[in-house]
Motif scaffolding. Structure first.
Motif, PDB file in Angstrom:
ATOM      1  N   PRO A   1      -4.345  -1.660   6.258  1.00 31.30           N
ATOM      2  CA  PRO A   1      -5.522  -1.874   5.258  1.00 31.30           C
ATOM      3  C   PRO A   1      -6.355  -0.851   5.258  1.00 31.30           C
ATOM      4  CG  PRO A   1      -5.712  -3.682   6.570  1.00 31.30           C
ATOM      5  CD  PRO A   1      -4.584  -3.063   7.144  1.00 31.30           C
ATOM      6  N   THR A   2      -6.770  -0.231   6.346  1.00 34.16           N
ATOM      7  CA  THR A   2      -7.908   0.754   6.320  1.00 34.16           C
ATOM      8  C   THR A   2      -7.429   2.047   5.791  1.00 34.16           C
ATOM      9  OG1 THR A   2      -7.364   1.305   8.824  1.00 34.16           O
ATOM     10  CG2 THR A   2      -8.930  -0.191   8.494  1.00 34.16           C
ATOM     11  N   LEU A   3      -6.190   2.060   5.693  1.00 36.45           N
ATOM     12  CA  LEU A   3      -5.503   3.465   5.109  1.00 36.45           C
ATOM     13  C   LEU A   3      -4.912   3.684   3.938  1.00 36.45           C
ATOM     14  CD1 LEU A   3      -3.703   4.390   8.604  1.00 36.45           C
ATOM     15  CD2 LEU A   3      -5.923   5.125   7.752  1.00 36.45           C
ATOM     16  N   PHE A   4      -4.456   2.246   3.410  1.00 39.94           N
ATOM     17  CA  PHE A   4      -3.572   2.315   2.067  1.00 39.94           C
ATOM     18  C   PHE A   4      -4.138   1.518   1.219  1.00 39.94           C
ATOM     19  CE2 PHE A   4      -0.587   3.612   5.698  1.00 39.94           C
ATOM     20  CZ  PHE A   4      -0.363   4.658   5.302  1.00 39.94           C
ATOM     21  N   PRO A   5      -3.787   1.713  -0.145  1.00 37.52           N
ATOM     22  CA  PRO A   5      -4.285   0.745  -1.162  1.00 37.52           C
ATOM     23  C   PRO A   5      -3.757  -0.520  -1.302  1.00 37.52           C
ATOM     24  CG  PRO A   5      -3.313   2.976  -2.144  1.00 37.52           C
ATOM     25  CD  PRO A   5      -2.997   2.863  -0.421  1.00 37.52           C
ATOM     26  N   PRO A   6      -4.493  -1.612  -1.635  1.00 41.24           N
ATOM     27  CA  PRO A   6      -4.392  -2.948  -1.451  1.00 41.24           C
ATOM     28  C   PRO A   6      -2.900  -3.319  -1.843  1.00 41.24           C
ATOM     29  CG  PRO A   6      -6.509  -2.615  -2.478  1.00 41.24           C
ATOM     30  CD  PRO A   6      -5.712  -1.166  -2.476  1.00 41.24           C
ATOM     31  N   GLU A   7      -2.474  -2.791  -3.065  1.00 36.48           N
ATOM     32  CA  GLU A   7      -1.196  -3.167  -3.627  1.00 36.48           C
ATOM     33  C   GLU A   7       0.068  -2.664  -2.951  1.00 36.48           C
ATOM     34  OE1 GLU A   7      -2.535   0.515  -5.901  1.00 36.48           O
ATOM     35  OE2 GLU A   7      -3.143  -1.305  -5.130  1.00 36.48           O
ATOM     36  N   TYR A   8      -0.294  -1.792  -2.036  1.00 35.76           N
ATOM     37  CA  TYR A   8       1.034  -1.428  -1.119  1.00 35.76           C
ATOM     38  C   TYR A   8       0.853  -2.381   0.063  1.00 35.76           C
ATOM     39  CZ  TYR A   8       1.775   3.226  -3.317  1.00 35.76           C
ATOM     40  OH  TYR A   8       2.150   3.945  -4.463  1.00 35.76           O
ATOM     41  N   VAL A   9      -0.345  -2.489   0.704  1.00 31.79           N
ATOM     42  CA  VAL A   9      -0.402  -3.306   1.840  1.00 31.79           C
ATOM     43  C   VAL A   9       0.278  -4.850   1.675  1.00 31.79           C
ATOM     44  CG1 VAL A   9      -1.982  -4.707   3.285  1.00 31.79           C
ATOM     45  CG2 VAL A   9      -2.481  -2.245   2.643  1.00 31.79           C
ATOM     46  N   GLN A  10      -0.084  -5.340   0.388  1.00 32.13           N
ATOM     47  CA  GLN A  10       0.400  -6.530   0.067  1.00 32.13           C
ATOM     48  C   GLN A  10       1.929  -6.418  -0.158  1.00 32.13           C
ATOM     49  OE1 GLN A  10      -2.040  -7.445  -3.366  1.00 32.13           O
ATOM     50  NE2 GLN A  10      -3.794  -7.800  -2.076  1.00 32.13           N
ATOM     51  N   GLU A  11       2.458  -5.347  -1.023  1.00 29.87           N
ATOM     52  CA  GLU A  11       3.954  -5.432  -1.148  1.00 29.87           C
ATOM     53  C   GLU A  11       4.600  -5.223   0.054  1.00 29.87           C
ATOM     54  OE1 GLU A  11       7.478  -5.336  -3.665  1.00 29.87           O
ATOM     55  OE2 GLU A  11       5.373  -6.066  -4.164  1.00 29.87           O
ATOM     56  N   PHE A  12       4.301  -4.426   1.162  1.00 30.42           N
ATOM     57  CA  PHE A  12       4.904  -4.102   2.117  1.00 30.42           C
ATOM     58  C   PHE A  12       5.091  -5.357   3.296  1.00 30.42           C
ATOM     59  CE2 PHE A  12       4.954   0.155   0.560  1.00 30.42           C
ATOM     60  CZ  PHE A  12       6.426   0.552   0.600  1.00 30.42           C
ATOM     61  N   GLN A  13       4.389  -6.580   2.960  1.00 28.51           N
ATOM     62  CA  GLN A  13       4.499  -7.613   3.677  1.00 28.51           C
ATOM     63  C   GLN A  13       6.019  -7.808   3.843  1.00 28.51           C
ATOM     64  OE1 GLN A  13       1.778  -9.031   5.322  1.00 28.51           O
ATOM     65  NE2 GLN A  13       0.589  -7.377   4.650  1.00 28.51           N
ATOM     66  N   SER A  14       6.704  -7.837   3.041  1.00 28.64           N
ATOM     67  CA  SER A  14       8.083  -8.340   3.004  1.00 28.64           C
ATOM     68  C   SER A  14       8.907  -7.316   4.242  1.00 28.64           C
ATOM     69  CB  SER A  14       8.722  -7.985   1.740  1.00 28.64           C
ATOM     70  OG  SER A  14       8.932  -6.487   1.239  1.00 28.64           O
ATOM     71  N   CYS A  15       8.552  -6.421   4.689  1.00 31.62           N
ATOM     72  CA  CYS A  15       9.035  -5.678   5.603  1.00 31.62           C
ATOM     73  C   CYS A  15       8.959  -6.218   7.146  1.00 31.62           C
ATOM     74  CB  CYS A  15       8.436  -4.151   5.869  1.00 31.62           C
ATOM     75  SG  CYS A  15       9.052  -3.238   4.317  1.00 31.62           S
TER      76      CYS A  15
END
Length: 404
Positions: free
Chosen positions: A16-30
């Motif tokens: 989360p220090t590198l990417f926007p919040p919506e990306y961090v949250q969405e990629f939890q599924s990985c």
């Protein structure tokens, strides 16, 4: 799209220090479990890597995997001759070639994009992709993981901690770049309160041991374990703490650790002015920062921690279940909530022009894992103020003695 993009998604979700919040949250599924490779293919890889028949090395290999991740699969086995119980971590077929090709492509694209749009250079896009590439390629080199494990075991021996904690012994004669054979440890995750209580009379003492061993490794070991979620940190049947899976480790610079010590101390006493000063020291910025306003914003963020912890402990205790499914569900919940806190801290910091090194995110994430274990196993323990917990500053540092 394949293993590379699963790993990229995992990296984004945990950075989360590198990417926007919506990306961090969405990629939890990985982080979800991936389909296993058929056992016939695993056997073929073992024969190829070991250079001899599988049954000449292992007396038995369980065809049903213990775990299947995006890049590797783990099987229980028994060694030929010694009859020792082991686990075999096998790189999935073709993964390394795919990762190298895909990551090189992503790197080239990032450089082209920065060339075509100079504004992107301010986001350090190429630097981020390079960091991802190096991190991911280390994970598919089991020689590196073996070195990480053995370095940790040397640290335990040097600090006379082998009676309190351990990591799996690596069997080099049946390990390669793509196959890692390790001692099988038996125990339970630190989230399994009922089982822990049946193994030891004082769960709090076990937690303190885990904390001391991990804090000590920050400066007394060549690297620190950077993924201490409940699946990788166990209480073993013999009462020791078991550290598993050293695919992700961190290395901390003296500057970052000095700021981190102040940061930890400020959390313990809720001194947000000192916390702000530590983060300003750690983060790279060219602008003047209103430290007082920054401190007030941080205070608002950290006021939510206790509420999150309470929800997790209640969910764990009220479930009255110690099944793998129940534990897994709690870990996923924990991961999402920790990343939410990360995002809040990072968003506030970035609004003041701060950019943190990746090692800060790795450290903070592990501390949040330990904070969860503390809320469950020792609710009255103050992790950062208890005199029984020896923060790494009181140990001899390889950096401070001038050796590095």
């Amino acid at each position: 799209m394949g293993a590379t993009y699963i790993k990229l998604g995992q990296f984004i979700a945990s950075a989360p220090t590198l990417f926007p919040p919506e990306y961090v949250q969405e990629f939890q599924s990985c982080f979800d479990r991936t389909p296993p490779v058929p056992f016939e293919k695993i056997q073929s890889i073992l024969r190829e890597e070991l250079g001899r028949p599988v049954d000449s090395v292992y007396d038995y290999v369980d065809p049903t995997p213990l775990a299947s991740a995006s890049i590797a699969q783990v099987h229980a086995a028994r060694l030929k001759g010694s009859q020792e119980d082991v686990v075999i971590k096998v790189l999935k077929p073709g993964i390394e070639d795919i990762l190298v090709a895909d990551l090189n492509f992503v790197y080239v694209v990032a450089r082209i994009l920065e060339f075509l749009n100079p504004e992107l250079s301010r986001t350090s896009l190429v630097g981020i992709v390079k960091d991802i590439r190096e991190s991911m390629l280390e994970e598919v080199d089991f020689y590196k993981e073996a070195e990480n494990i053995e370095a940790f075991r040397r640290y335990l021996e040097a600090m006379a901690l082998t009676g309190q904690a351990t990591a799996p012994k690596v069997y080099r004669y049946c390990s390669t770049r793509r196959v890692l054979t390790m001692q099988r440890l038996y125990g339970v995750p630190l989230t399994d309160l009922d089982s822990i209580s049946s193994l030891v009379s004082n769960p709090e003492a076990s937690l303190i041991t885990a904390l001391n061993v991990w804090f000590g490794s920050l400066l007394a070991c060549e690297s620190f374990h950077a993924d201490v979620h409940a699946g990788n940190l166990w209480l073993l049947r013999d009462g020791r703490i078991g550290f598993l899976d050293f695919g992700i480790v961190g290395r901390i610079s003296p500057k970052t650790w000095a700021a981190m010590e102040v940061f930890l101390g400020s959390i313990a006493i809720e001194d947000y002015d000192s916390m702000a000063a530590a983060l300003i020291e750690m983060g790279a910025t060219k602008q003047d920062i209103n430290a007082r306003a920054f401190a007030q914003d941080l205070g608002k963020v950290f006021s939510t921690i206790k509420e999150l912890d309470t929800e997790i402990v209640v969910a764990t205790r009220s479930g009255q279940s110690t099944t793998a499914t129940a534990v897994s569900a709690n870990i996923v919940l924990d991961e999402r909530q920790m990343n939410a806190l990360f995002l809040d801290v990072v968003q506030v910091s970035e609004s003041y022009g701060l950019k943190f090194p990746r090692e800060f995110a790795l450290l903070l994430k592990q501390l949040l894992y330990f904070d969860r274990y503390t809320r469950l196993l020792a609710p009255n323990l103050n992790m950062l103020q208890d005199e029984r917990i020896r923060i790494a500053s009181n140990r001899r540092s390889k950096y401070r003695d001038g050796s590095e």
